[in-house]
Design a protein around this motif. Sequence first.
Motif, short mmCIF file in Angstrom:
data_model
loop_
_atom_site.label_atom_id
_atom_site.label_comp_id
_atom_site.label_asym_id
_atom_site.label_seq_id
_atom_site.Cartn_x
_atom_site.Cartn_y
_atom_site.Cartn_z
N VAL A 16 0.84 -1.20 0.00
CA VAL A 16 0.00 0.00 0.00
C VAL A 16 0.87 1.25 0.00
O VAL A 16 0.65 2.17 -0.79
CB VAL A 16 -0.96 -0.01 1.20
CG1 VAL A 16 -1.70 1.30 1.32
CG2 VAL A 16 -1.94 -1.16 1.08
N ALA A 17 1.86 1.28 0.88
CA ALA A 17 2.71 2.48 0.98
C ALA A 17 3.52 2.69 -0.31
O ALA A 17 3.72 3.83 -0.73
CB ALA A 17 3.65 2.36 2.18
N GLY A 18 3.96 1.61 -0.95
CA GLY A 18 4.70 1.74 -2.21
C GLY A 18 3.83 2.26 -3.33
O GLY A 18 4.24 3.13 -4.10
N LEU A 19 2.61 1.75 -3.42
CA LEU A 19 1.68 2.24 -4.45
C LEU A 19 1.31 3.70 -4.21
O LEU A 19 1.34 4.52 -5.13
CB LEU A 19 0.42 1.37 -4.48
CG LEU A 19 0.56 -0.01 -5.07
CD1 LEU A 19 -0.69 -0.83 -4.82
CD2 LEU A 19 0.87 0.08 -6.54
N VAL A 20 0.95 4.01 -2.97
CA VAL A 20 0.57 5.38 -2.64
C VAL A 20 1.77 6.31 -2.82
O VAL A 20 1.64 7.39 -3.41
CB VAL A 20 0.01 5.47 -1.20
CG1 VAL A 20 -0.16 6.90 -0.76
CG2 VAL A 20 -1.32 4.73 -1.12
N GLY A 21 2.94 5.88 -2.32
CA GLY A 21 4.14 6.71 -2.44
C GLY A 21 4.51 6.98 -3.88
O GLY A 21 4.87 8.10 -4.26
N GLY A 22 4.42 5.95 -4.74
CA GLY A 22 4.74 6.13 -6.15
C GLY A 22 3.78 7.09 -6.83
O GLY A 22 4.18 7.96 -7.61
N GLY A 23 2.49 6.94 -6.53
CA GLY A 23 1.49 7.85 -7.11
C GLY A 23 1.68 9.27 -6.64
O GLY A 23 1.63 10.22 -7.44
#
Length: 185
Positions: A121-128
């Motif tokens: 979740v944090a990787g997806l949110v952080g990338g976006g």
Amino acid sequence: MPPTWVYHLCGLLLLASNGAACVATFLLLPGTWVIFGLALLAAWFLPEDAASGLGIGWGEAAVLGVMALLGEITELFGSAAGAKQAGTSRRSVWLSIAGGIGGTVAGLTIGLPVPLIGPIVAGLVGGGLGAFAGAYVGEAWVGRRHAERVGAGRAALVGNIIGRIGKLVISILMLMLATAAYWLT
């Protein structure tokens, strides 16, 4: 040539490992390259056996390599395509790519304390958010108004998510191709 039972056992191990690599792609890890690497190992150590019809050839491994590269291009340039579609500057496009990469790394790091789901979740949110921030800063650098910056950032964020979904789809197709190439040669 190894006995047929070795081909069957290694084929099952290859299928399980490629499945884990698909999951790794979902976890924002380089699963497509793992699938390609496993195909190269299989082609080297277990070449196609005409008698049993099992094994992976160098041609199939090369196709998987091209697909892995395509997956990286899809993921990397997803936010750039989104930002470019919104009519942003070149600077915004490049900053959205850099922001997406930096945001993913930061998100993965921040999400590590929460087992399994945290880094995803944090990787997806952080990338976006990184792609959004990169496009926003790029447009601010050029002197665009706040509404235009937000529009560019939003387009980069959506493009980033679409790029990641595209890479996941490519990894699933790679899994299917590797499995078919090994068992149905």
